[in-house]
Design an enzyme around this catalytic site. Sequence first.
Site, mmCIF file in Angstrom:
data_model
loop_
_atom_site.group_PDB
_atom_site.id
_atom_site.type_symbol
_atom_site.label_atom_id
_atom_site.label_comp_id
_atom_site.label_asym_id
_atom_site.label_seq_id
_atom_site.Cartn_x
_atom_site.Cartn_y
_atom_site.Cartn_z
ATOM 1 N N LYS A 202 44.476 47.082 50.942
ATOM 2 C CA LYS A 202 43.573 46.879 49.804
ATOM 3 C C LYS A 202 44.318 46.074 48.748
ATOM 4 O O LYS A 202 45.371 46.485 48.260
ATOM 5 C CB LYS A 202 43.127 48.227 49.239
ATOM 6 C CG LYS A 202 42.240 48.079 48.002
ATOM 7 C CD LYS A 202 41.668 49.404 47.551
ATOM 8 C CE LYS A 202 40.849 49.236 46.287
ATOM 9 N NZ LYS A 202 40.282 50.505 45.805
ATOM 10 N N ARG A 212 33.387 48.048 39.223
ATOM 11 C CA ARG A 212 33.899 48.868 38.112
ATOM 12 C C ARG A 212 32.825 49.042 37.050
ATOM 13 O O ARG A 212 32.757 50.080 36.390
ATOM 14 C CB ARG A 212 35.189 48.256 37.556
ATOM 15 C CG ARG A 212 36.336 48.374 38.566
ATOM 16 C CD ARG A 212 37.653 47.779 38.081
ATOM 17 N NE ARG A 212 38.607 47.686 39.191
ATOM 18 C CZ ARG A 212 39.731 46.990 39.148
ATOM 19 N NH1 ARG A 212 40.063 46.308 38.051
ATOM 20 N NH2 ARG A 212 40.537 46.962 40.197
ATOM 21 N N LYS A 225 45.889 47.223 38.421
ATOM 22 C CA LYS A 225 46.225 48.089 39.547
ATOM 23 C C LYS A 225 47.303 47.476 40.445
ATOM 24 O O LYS A 225 47.447 47.866 41.604
ATOM 25 C CB LYS A 225 44.949 48.419 40.342
ATOM 26 C CG LYS A 225 43.877 49.148 39.506
ATOM 27 C CD LYS A 225 42.743 49.725 40.361
ATOM 28 C CE LYS A 225 41.761 50.539 39.502
ATOM 29 N NZ LYS A 225 40.713 51.211 40.307
ATOM 30 N N LYS A 256 40.337 45.009 52.540
ATOM 31 C CA LYS A 256 39.476 44.899 51.370
ATOM 32 C C LYS A 256 40.133 44.040 50.307
ATOM 33 O O LYS A 256 41.307 44.283 50.029
ATOM 34 C CB LYS A 256 39.229 46.310 50.825
ATOM 35 C CG LYS A 256 38.396 46.366 49.574
ATOM 36 C CD LYS A 256 38.279 47.792 49.111
ATOM 37 C CE LYS A 256 37.507 47.828 47.804
ATOM 38 N NZ LYS A 256 37.520 49.137 47.208
ATOM 39 N N SER A 282 31.989 44.148 45.832
ATOM 40 C CA SER A 282 30.965 43.877 44.827
ATOM 41 C C SER A 282 30.953 42.426 44.355
ATOM 42 O O SER A 282 29.884 41.834 44.185
ATOM 43 C CB SER A 282 31.168 44.819 43.635
ATOM 44 O OG SER A 282 32.482 44.692 43.120
HETATM 45 N N1 LIG Z 1 39.028 53.508 44.135
HETATM 46 C C1 LIG Z 1 38.478 52.429 43.519
HETATM 47 C C2 LIG Z 1 37.568 51.552 44.324
HETATM 48 N N2 LIG Z 1 36.908 51.937 45.433
HETATM 49 C C3 LIG Z 1 36.130 50.846 45.847
HETATM 50 C C4 LIG Z 1 36.355 49.803 44.956
HETATM 51 C C5 LIG Z 1 35.771 48.431 44.949
HETATM 52 C C6 LIG Z 1 34.537 48.207 45.719
HETATM 53 C C7 LIG Z 1 33.815 46.968 45.357
HETATM 54 O O1 LIG Z 1 34.280 46.136 44.544
HETATM 55 O O2 LIG Z 1 32.731 46.799 45.907
HETATM 56 C C8 LIG Z 1 37.269 50.244 44.002
HETATM 57 C C9 LIG Z 1 37.668 49.395 42.863
HETATM 58 C C10 LIG Z 1 39.068 49.380 42.435
HETATM 59 O O3 LIG Z 1 40.006 49.551 43.220
HETATM 60 O O4 LIG Z 1 39.253 49.163 41.244
#
Ligand SMILES: NCc1[nH]cc(CCC(=O)O)c1CC(=O)O
Length: 332
Positions: A202, A212, A225, A256, A282
């Site tokens: 990720k 978010r 992050k 991801k 997203s």
């Molecule tokens: N645990 C956080 C999480 N779980 C899924 C997503 C993102 C999913 C998306 O953007 O569709 C995120 C965002 C992040 O890491 O800040």
Amino acid sequence: MLPAQAPFPAARFRRARQSDAIRSLVRENTLTPADFIWPVFVRDGEGMEEPVPSMPGVLRRSVDRVADAARDAYAMGIPAICLFPYTDPSLKTADCAEAWNPDNLSNRATRAIKDAVPGMAVMTDVALDPYNIDGHDGFVENGEIVNDRTVEALVKQALSQADAGADIIGPSDMMDGRIGALRQALEAAGHNNVMLLSYAAKYASAFYGPFRDAVGASGALKGDKKSYQMDPANSDEALRLVARDLNEGADMVMIKPGMPYLDICQRVKARFGAPTFAYQVSGEYAMIQAAAQNGWVDGERVMLESLMGFKRAGCDGVLTYFAPEAARILNA
Ligand SMILES: NCc1[nH]cc(CCC(=O)O)c1CC(=O)O
């Protein structure tokens, strides 16, 4: 090894593209609703559906409406749904205790879906960000996102999800050692069949912005992050993370975001052969929807082409907000 090819005109590649019938005979990859895991946002209340402004077409639904939507999705051939709670800001604390509340939104939604559609697989998210006043996936101590204490909390969160009936647990937190800790705790609790779909690779991505907003974490997040999510410049590291997580007991792995990381999908599938998923996140969804709404691209065709890309890269399936819309078209 590529087979020898006859020279032109003995070989004419256009012969195999001449009609729908021939094209469908020689097609190498297929896309079906069975390839999809559908991520949904859950909010409190009853009979509630509210649009997510940064993700046109996506809704936050109350638990009853999520169960209805799950029933419809399953009827269209979508085998799995993935829950993300929009947690009331008043429930966000430094100790993140709401994360393992047996009656939190995610757990209530899991029970409602398993009740309404027992055959559908429910996937839940393991990470502290929906519950954390700091908006991070782990505990923050003196500005540092601490690893080991976070893993202890993630174990409690995952056990509450398994108790609620989750079939697939998706740790999206990127802490080290969590897959081993989760697997051991699940086995000890008798949850032998609960699967771990590790967000193994990720990346620290700007493509998560609309998500978010959808879960109400944008305002809460302090800093970035990058100390736990991967550097987008790395790919060998992704292979090492996948190897590590499979060794610790992950059943399936995820890459991801999706579209900018298809090279990683391909390397991971080729190297390990494990069930491999991509998350079309997203920001990827929002870009396609925005261009389609402006009339700049044909939204349906771009959607299906983007999803086929994941299959071509070797993915077994894809988490996508397009799941119901794509299923409707594929079933037509
Ligand atoms: N645990 C956080 C999480 N779980 C899924 C997503 C993102 C999913 C998306 O953007 O569709 C995120 C965002 C992040 O890491 O800040």
